[in-house]
Design an enzyme around this catalytic site. Sequence first.
Site, PDB file in Angstrom:
ATOM      1  N   ASN A 114       0.823  -1.215   0.000  1.00  0.00           N
ATOM      2  CA  ASN A 114       0.000   0.000   0.000  1.00  0.00           C
ATOM      3  C   ASN A 114       0.853   1.259   0.000  1.00  0.00           C
ATOM      4  O   ASN A 114       0.617   2.184  -0.789  1.00  0.00           O
ATOM      5  CB  ASN A 114      -0.933   0.000   1.217  1.00  0.00           C
ATOM      6  CG  ASN A 114      -2.012  -1.063   1.109  1.00  0.00           C
ATOM      7  OD1 ASN A 114      -2.098  -1.778   0.114  1.00  0.00           O
ATOM      8  ND2 ASN A 114      -2.826  -1.190   2.152  1.00  0.00           N
ATOM      9  N   HIS A 160     -16.766  36.834 -30.592  1.00  0.00           N
ATOM     10  CA  HIS A 160     -17.766  36.035 -31.309  1.00  0.00           C
ATOM     11  C   HIS A 160     -17.264  35.623 -32.697  1.00  0.00           C
ATOM     12  O   HIS A 160     -18.058  35.351 -33.601  1.00  0.00           O
ATOM     13  CB  HIS A 160     -19.098  36.785 -31.447  1.00  0.00           C
ATOM     14  CG  HIS A 160     -19.617  37.337 -30.162  1.00  0.00           C
ATOM     15  ND1 HIS A 160     -20.328  36.586 -29.259  1.00  0.00           N
ATOM     16  CD2 HIS A 160     -19.503  38.582 -29.611  1.00  0.00           C
ATOM     17  CE1 HIS A 160     -20.653  37.327 -28.216  1.00  0.00           C
ATOM     18  NE2 HIS A 160     -20.153  38.541 -28.406  1.00  0.00           N
ATOM     19  N   SER A 281      -4.257  15.209 -48.907  1.00  0.00           N
ATOM     20  CA  SER A 281      -5.485  14.449 -49.091  1.00  0.00           C
ATOM     21  C   SER A 281      -5.216  13.271 -50.024  1.00  0.00           C
ATOM     22  O   SER A 281      -4.413  13.379 -50.950  1.00  0.00           O
ATOM     23  CB  SER A 281      -6.569  15.355 -49.691  1.00  0.00           C
ATOM     24  OG  SER A 281      -7.648  14.585 -50.172  1.00  0.00           O
ATOM     25  N   LYS A 287      -4.996  19.901 -51.401  1.00  0.00           N
ATOM     26  CA  LYS A 287      -5.242  20.044 -49.963  1.00  0.00           C
ATOM     27  C   LYS A 287      -3.953  20.005 -49.142  1.00  0.00           C
ATOM     28  O   LYS A 287      -3.030  19.246 -49.412  1.00  0.00           O
ATOM     29  CB  LYS A 287      -6.168  18.925 -49.459  1.00  0.00           C
ATOM     30  CG  LYS A 287      -7.586  18.989 -49.969  1.00  0.00           C
ATOM     31  CD  LYS A 287      -8.340  20.183 -49.404  1.00  0.00           C
ATOM     32  CE  LYS A 287      -8.580  20.035 -47.926  1.00  0.00           C
ATOM     33  NZ  LYS A 287      -9.394  18.848 -47.577  1.00  0.00           N
ATOM     34  N   GLU A 294      -5.436  19.692 -35.482  1.00  0.00           N
ATOM     35  CA  GLU A 294      -6.725  19.068 -35.206  1.00  0.00           C
ATOM     36  C   GLU A 294      -6.600  17.973 -34.155  1.00  0.00           C
ATOM     37  O   GLU A 294      -7.476  17.815 -33.290  1.00  0.00           O
ATOM     38  CB  GLU A 294      -7.305  18.508 -36.503  1.00  0.00           C
ATOM     39  CG  GLU A 294      -7.729  19.596 -37.479  1.00  0.00           C
ATOM     40  CD  GLU A 294      -8.130  19.069 -38.846  1.00  0.00           C
ATOM     41  OE1 GLU A 294      -8.663  19.849 -39.641  1.00  0.00           O
ATOM     42  OE2 GLU A 294      -7.898  17.869 -39.115  1.00  0.00           O
ATOM     43  N   LYS A 329      -4.118   4.277 -12.431  1.00  0.00           N
ATOM     44  CA  LYS A 329      -2.874   4.523 -13.169  1.00  0.00           C
ATOM     45  C   LYS A 329      -3.032   4.632 -14.674  1.00  0.00           C
ATOM     46  O   LYS A 329      -2.432   5.515 -15.296  1.00  0.00           O
ATOM     47  CB  LYS A 329      -1.859   3.429 -12.843  1.00  0.00           C
ATOM     48  CG  LYS A 329      -1.467   3.408 -11.380  1.00  0.00           C
ATOM     49  CD  LYS A 329      -0.596   2.248 -11.035  1.00  0.00           C
ATOM     50  CE  LYS A 329      -0.504   2.105  -9.527  1.00  0.00           C
ATOM     51  NZ  LYS A 329      -1.808   1.733  -8.931  1.00  0.00           N
TER      52      LYS A 329
END
Length: 461
Positions: A114, A160, A281, A287, A294, A329
């Site tokens: 322990n 915004h 891509s 692309k 991401e 863990k």
Amino acid sequence: MTKTSNEMWGGRFAAGPDAIMEAINASIGFDQRLAAQDIAGSRAHAAMLAAQGIITDKDADAIREGLLTVLSEIETGKFPFSTALEDIHMNVEARLKDLIGEPAGRLHTGRSRNDQVAVDFRLWVRDQTDAAIAGLQALMTAVVAQAEAGADWVMPGFTHLQTAQPVTWGHHMLAYVEMFSRDMSRFQDARKRMNESPLGAAALAGTSFPLDRDMTAKALGFDRPMANSLDAVSDRDFALEFLAASSITAMHLSRMAEELVIWSSAQFRFVALSDRFSTGSSIMPQKKNPDAAELIRAKIGRIMGAMVSLFTVMKGLPLTYSKDMQEDKEQVFDAADNLMLALAAMTGMVSDMTANQDSLRVAAASGFSTATDLADWLVRELNLPFRDAHHVTGALVALAESRGVDLPDLSLEDMQSEHAGITEDVFSVLGVDNSVASRTCFGGTAPNNVREQVAIWKDRL
């Protein structure tokens, strides 16, 4: 290594657990990551036992040498881990007995699994906390370099995600430096609290052996031994603090990653990410995808999920130790791995990315970004109440919008149609450079402010 679980436990059980029990009970599949910490704790414990006259110096020397051999076997991939021996502690002890014989049995004197696992896990989390601090420092250094390069580059500031007021690139970069500095301070604070040693608490009540807990605490780099044996073996708040700090850091990384995804798009073109941190891509040859950004943006899900998981494990446990705590863990290991990966990837992206000054400037001047400067001028020069100035400015914005132009494109006569007191001087505040240069209050976006903050951060880092 031939020991079975039943042999390690002695005579209490007549038969070993069946395969299902062995599978659910064993943790060696993941807690072998604690090997270095486990052996460090055992070496400190053995040295203390000898110093206190609890075991002989000869046995302590044999234990020390045997543990070094075990560590070498583990580090070189030659150690034969066994699920029958449940965990890293029993695997190491069994191998130690193979190597040195009877003295190995004396190592566990005055100790329990322990307090052993509590010290191992605390040492491991402390090491990861140090790594996170170093990773944040490297990232902040990279962001400060971007801020220094673009201290006076104008760009739009957003609320915004709508153009609000012009700011400088350097000021925007330094906002993340401030966030990451607080993240670093959270890890530093957590480290101070976790830096107490559970070793010597034994199973839960302490021990009757005359242990020198200060000696083992010092040997392991702890500030002091924990003051309550029940607390020492039963809490995992140090791991929860690490996960909390990691989650907030991951959130800040996710926000920055989101901006890099937006900024690198064809619609914005604020930044160009290097090929090292982008992918192509499989079907669209044009692309260039910001995959690293991401993936960093997504890491918050795993890291915060680990925190919620451990909170859920711990929330209903009575004192002291319960086997539930074996589930503490894996999620911490996973969160730590992913945090370090995200920090390294963001540091690389920030170091390599190139800001497009022309696109930043064009965007800064669009969307009536100097409307607030106009309102402030009306207050300052014509002594209008701010609400009246706000109304006049709003009417001029509507006029410019109806004509498809921006505020600086309106004529003085246009301006005076809304308020006769407006003079030619008003155009001096409608340029984005003048706008950012005027924000000189402490914490503002003015280039001189940015340069002062860059110098401060370079000195700190």
